[in-house]
Design a protein around this motif. Structure first.
Motif, PDB file in Angstrom:
ATOM      1  N   GLY A 198      -1.595   3.865  -1.987  1.00  0.00           N
ATOM      2  CA  GLY A 198      -2.874   2.995  -2.158  1.00  0.00           C
ATOM      3  C   GLY A 198      -2.940   2.300  -3.379  1.00  0.00           C
ATOM      4  O   GLY A 198      -2.072   1.746  -4.114  1.00  0.00           O
ATOM      5  N   LYS A 199      -4.267   2.074  -3.922  1.00  0.00           N
ATOM      6  CA  LYS A 199      -4.618   1.064  -4.940  1.00  0.00           C
ATOM      7  C   LYS A 199      -5.272   1.666  -6.200  1.00  0.00           C
ATOM      8  O   LYS A 199      -5.384   1.070  -7.148  1.00  0.00           O
ATOM      9  CB  LYS A 199      -5.402   0.104  -4.403  1.00  0.00           C
ATOM     10  CG  LYS A 199      -4.697  -0.924  -3.380  1.00  0.00           C
ATOM     11  CD  LYS A 199      -5.641  -1.885  -2.887  1.00  0.00           C
ATOM     12  CE  LYS A 199      -6.740  -1.507  -2.006  1.00  0.00           C
ATOM     13  NZ  LYS A 199      -6.227  -1.221  -0.556  1.00  0.00           N
ATOM     14  N   LEU A 200      -5.777   2.839  -6.073  1.00  0.00           N
ATOM     15  CA  LEU A 200      -6.291   3.761  -7.250  1.00  0.00           C
ATOM     16  C   LEU A 200      -5.655   4.953  -7.852  1.00  0.00           C
ATOM     17  O   LEU A 200      -4.589   5.506  -6.993  1.00  0.00           O
ATOM     18  CB  LEU A 200      -7.619   4.176  -6.778  1.00  0.00           C
ATOM     19  CG  LEU A 200      -8.653   2.982  -6.479  1.00  0.00           C
ATOM     20  CD1 LEU A 200      -9.974   3.673  -5.825  1.00  0.00           C
ATOM     21  CD2 LEU A 200      -8.936   2.345  -7.781  1.00  0.00           C
ATOM     22  N   ALA A 232     -13.096  -0.728  -4.787  1.00  0.00           N
ATOM     23  CA  ALA A 232     -13.075  -0.206  -5.950  1.00  0.00           C
ATOM     24  C   ALA A 232     -12.346  -0.857  -7.015  1.00  0.00           C
ATOM     25  O   ALA A 232     -12.711  -0.778  -8.262  1.00  0.00           O
ATOM     26  CB  ALA A 232     -12.832   1.252  -5.822  1.00  0.00           C
ATOM     27  N   VAL A 233     -11.131  -1.460  -6.666  1.00  0.00           N
ATOM     28  CA  VAL A 233     -10.525  -2.036  -7.318  1.00  0.00           C
ATOM     29  C   VAL A 233     -11.063  -3.582  -8.018  1.00  0.00           C
ATOM     30  O   VAL A 233     -10.929  -3.772  -9.087  1.00  0.00           O
ATOM     31  CB  VAL A 233      -9.139  -2.636  -6.901  1.00  0.00           C
ATOM     32  CG1 VAL A 233      -8.174  -3.366  -7.706  1.00  0.00           C
ATOM     33  CG2 VAL A 233      -8.243  -1.415  -6.579  1.00  0.00           C
ATOM     34  N   HIS A 282       0.566  -1.054  -0.014  1.00  0.00           N
ATOM     35  CA  HIS A 282       0.035  -0.059  -0.057  1.00  0.00           C
ATOM     36  C   HIS A 282       0.880   1.230   0.013  1.00  0.00           C
ATOM     37  O   HIS A 282       0.569   2.264  -0.612  1.00  0.00           O
ATOM     38  CB  HIS A 282      -0.803   0.060   1.251  1.00  0.00           C
ATOM     39  CG  HIS A 282      -2.096  -0.908   1.048  1.00  0.00           C
ATOM     40  ND1 HIS A 282      -1.845  -2.109   1.334  1.00  0.00           N
ATOM     41  CD2 HIS A 282      -3.388  -0.714   0.636  1.00  0.00           C
ATOM     42  CE1 HIS A 282      -3.193  -2.895   1.036  1.00  0.00           C
ATOM     43  NE2 HIS A 282      -3.877  -1.669   0.749  1.00  0.00           N
ATOM     44  N   ILE A 310     -15.382   4.963  -6.979  1.00  0.00           N
ATOM     45  CA  ILE A 310     -14.690   5.917  -6.174  1.00  0.00           C
ATOM     46  C   ILE A 310     -14.920   5.605  -4.765  1.00  0.00           C
ATOM     47  O   ILE A 310     -16.149   5.505  -4.225  1.00  0.00           O
ATOM     48  CB  ILE A 310     -15.230   7.174  -6.458  1.00  0.00           C
ATOM     49  CG1 ILE A 310     -14.682   7.776  -7.789  1.00  0.00           C
ATOM     50  CG2 ILE A 310     -14.516   8.447  -5.615  1.00  0.00           C
ATOM     51  CD1 ILE A 310     -15.051   9.165  -8.438  1.00  0.00           C
ATOM     52  N   PRO A 311     -14.023   5.556  -3.793  1.00  0.00           N
ATOM     53  CA  PRO A 311     -13.962   5.178  -2.493  1.00  0.00           C
ATOM     54  C   PRO A 311     -14.369   6.572  -1.888  1.00  0.00           C
ATOM     55  O   PRO A 311     -13.648   7.608  -2.012  1.00  0.00           O
ATOM     56  CB  PRO A 311     -12.833   4.794  -1.943  1.00  0.00           C
ATOM     57  CG  PRO A 311     -11.767   5.235  -2.923  1.00  0.00           C
ATOM     58  CD  PRO A 311     -12.769   5.331  -4.223  1.00  0.00           C
ATOM     59  N   SER A 366     -15.366   8.253   2.131  1.00  0.00           N
ATOM     60  CA  SER A 366     -15.387   8.036   3.486  1.00  0.00           C
ATOM     61  C   SER A 366     -15.827   9.361   4.168  1.00  0.00           C
ATOM     62  O   SER A 366     -15.510  10.464   3.943  1.00  0.00           O
ATOM     63  CB  SER A 366     -14.088   7.593   4.269  1.00  0.00           C
ATOM     64  OG  SER A 366     -13.744   6.253   4.279  1.00  0.00           O
ATOM     65  N   ILE A 385     -10.643   3.819   4.586  1.00  0.00           N
ATOM     66  CA  ILE A 385     -10.570   4.060   3.051  1.00  0.00           C
ATOM     67  C   ILE A 385      -9.542   3.144   2.516  1.00  0.00           C
ATOM     68  O   ILE A 385     -10.210   2.367   1.173  1.00  0.00           O
ATOM     69  CB  ILE A 385      -9.396   5.391   2.967  1.00  0.00           C
ATOM     70  CG1 ILE A 385     -10.344   6.573   3.420  1.00  0.00           C
ATOM     71  CG2 ILE A 385      -9.048   5.351   1.504  1.00  0.00           C
ATOM     72  CD1 ILE A 385      -9.346   7.973   3.536  1.00  0.00           C
ATOM     73  N   PRO A 386      -8.801   2.122   3.089  1.00  0.00           N
ATOM     74  CA  PRO A 386      -8.279   1.236   2.416  1.00  0.00           C
ATOM     75  C   PRO A 386      -9.372  -0.166   2.064  1.00  0.00           C
ATOM     76  O   PRO A 386      -8.986  -0.520   0.937  1.00  0.00           O
ATOM     77  CB  PRO A 386      -7.100   0.512   3.233  1.00  0.00           C
ATOM     78  CG  PRO A 386      -6.715   1.521   4.128  1.00  0.00           C
ATOM     79  CD  PRO A 386      -7.902   2.420   4.275  1.00  0.00           C
ATOM     80  N   GLU A 437     -11.162   1.614  -1.139  1.00  0.00           N
ATOM     81  CA  GLU A 437     -10.477   1.668  -2.286  1.00  0.00           C
ATOM     82  C   GLU A 437     -10.187   0.253  -2.885  1.00  0.00           C
ATOM     83  O   GLU A 437     -10.043   0.096  -4.037  1.00  0.00           O
ATOM     84  CB  GLU A 437      -9.002   2.246  -1.674  1.00  0.00           C
ATOM     85  CG  GLU A 437      -7.913   2.655  -2.913  1.00  0.00           C
ATOM     86  CD  GLU A 437      -6.881   3.014  -2.480  1.00  0.00           C
ATOM     87  OE1 GLU A 437      -6.370   4.000  -2.760  1.00  0.00           O
ATOM     88  OE2 GLU A 437      -6.252   2.259  -1.296  1.00  0.00           O
TER      89      GLU A 437
END
Length: 410
Positions: free
Chosen positions: A16-18, A92-93, A11, A104-105, A107, A85-86, A89
């Motif tokens: 992050g992932k996006l 979303a992936v 991460h 879209i994430p 919070s 958030i993780p 996110e």
């Protein structure tokens, strides 16, 4: 390096992932005039004349929001919106990977249900659907109900309905293997939170004959002491445990055909599952540690066992559900995701495995089976059209084919 350290490095290194990738390249002045001024005014005015054209002319037509308040994140509890958030996110992936749905994430920094509802309601012009996630119970019921009533796009609390669709699909697959009918069996659902109540409701909609809902105090039944019963649980009491069985899980599980857990790690003992009827079915869905492991359930004599984990057979996971459900819903621009659409997803998943393919360790498709999302999307789209909640009518087989193509190229 262990999983803990590797996950943090993964991460951190990726921030992050996006990310955001432009679909339309801007290479010169003419491209700029199309993407921005003056060309952008044309779709603006078309949408001003007809709001639904926003689904055609903007990213809204393929965009879902994954929204939480961080009050019940995984098994971690109330860890706050930033710490959630993780997970949002990651969701979303999964949308993008399994069904080419952009997500879209988000919070939201409030624990107040009314404030949360108002905030999400105001976001409607941006999205084709809303995936509610990791919101504490019973607040999650009020939030979803209010948003479904106030919004004109699908609102879907995945912790409830995604889990329920996956669990009921797996149950139907297992019953096919052991040659039992849902209408004839006794099902015990251990856990009466958001996921548990949704599983019970979907089982009832699918035609279960006898289902008992358990909370931490034992079997639930109509007429029980109501001080710790929420409105959703209460609405199910007149339809469940019609014999008014009382007692602990060890008492109620005796003679049951199916036991589904959405409760606590280790709560299914060998003695409990051994007391069930012959050809028993046990799905232990507590994550990351199940009510009983796949290995221990099989050792205790369970015919069909499954967990939510990816390292054991018969993984019951909502990754098989929500990408296809939203793909089908947004492809027909559905205004909601109704009960008929949920049941359509159940049968689409459960029927992917043929009678000849069914085995004790294969009663539900693998989450990486590329047939799943297209089949679910087509079934959901068809149900949306049939029940009148679709804005546009398309051929479900076309939805299926396009979803399969999207997955290959995403």
């Amino acid at each position: 390096m262990n999983l803990h350290d590797e996950a943090l490095q993964y991460h951190r290194e990726n921030n992050g992932k996006l990310g955001v990738i432009a679909k339309a390249p801007i290479r010169n002045g003419y491209d700029l005039s199309l993407a921005y001024t003056p060309g952008v005014a044309e779709p603006c005015m078309e949408i001003h004349r007809e709001k639904d054209l926003s689904f055609e002319y903007t990213c809204r037509g393929n965009m879902v929001a994954v929204i939480t308040d961080g009050t019940r994140v995984l098994g971690l509890g109330d860890i706050g919106p930033e710490a959630a958030i993780p997970v949002m996110e990651g969701k979303a992936v999964l949308y993008k990977t399994f069904a080419d749905v952009d997500a879209i994430p988000l919070s939201i920094e409030t624990k107040d249900a009314d404030e949360f509802i108002k905030t999400v309601r105001m976001l409607q012009p941006n999205f084709a659907g809303i995936n509610l996630e990791d919101i504490s119970s019973p607040k999650c019921y009020d939030i979803e109900d209010a948003l479904k009533k106030e919004m004109d796009i699908p609102v879907f609390h995945d912790d409830q309905h995604g889990t329920a669709i996956a669990a009921v699909a797996a149950t139907i697959g297992a019953l096919r293997l052991v040659k039992k009918q849902l209408s004839d069996v006794k099902v015990v659902v251990n856990g009466a939170g958001a996921a548990g109540t949704a599983i019970v409701q979907l089982l009832l909609n699918a035609g279960v004959g006898h289902v008992i809902m358990m909370n931490s105090k034992g079997a639930m039944y109509e007429g029980m002491e109501m001080s710790r019963v929420n409105r959703v649980q209460e609405s199910l009491l007149s339809k469940t445990n019609l014999n008014k069985e009382k007692g602990s899980l060890a008492d109620v599980a005796k003679g049951a055909d199916v036991l589904i857990g959405v409760s606590q790690p280790g709560s299914f003992t060998a003695e409990i599952v051994q007391s069930m009827k012959e050809n028993s079915i046990v799905f232990s869905l507590c994550n990351p540690e199940p009510e009983i492991s796949y290995k221990d359930a099989k050792a205790a004599g369970v015919k069909v066992a499954g967990t939510g984990r990816s390292d054991s057979p018969n993984q019951v996971n909502n990754v098989s559900v929500f990408p296809g459900v939203f793909r089908g819903a947004i492809d027909v621009r559905a205004r909601q995701i109704n009960e008929e659409m949920k049941l359509a997803a159940v049968y689409a998943i459960s029927e992917l495995i043929t009678e000849e393919e069914l085995r004790e360790d294969y009663v539900v498709p693998d989450v990486f089976d590329k047939r799943v999302a297209p089949a679910v999307a087509a079934a959901v789209a068809k149900a949306a059209i049939k029940t009148g909640v679709a804005r546009i009518v398309v051929d479900p087989e076309e939805v299926k084919a396009k979803t399969a193509a999207r997955i290959e190229h995403s």
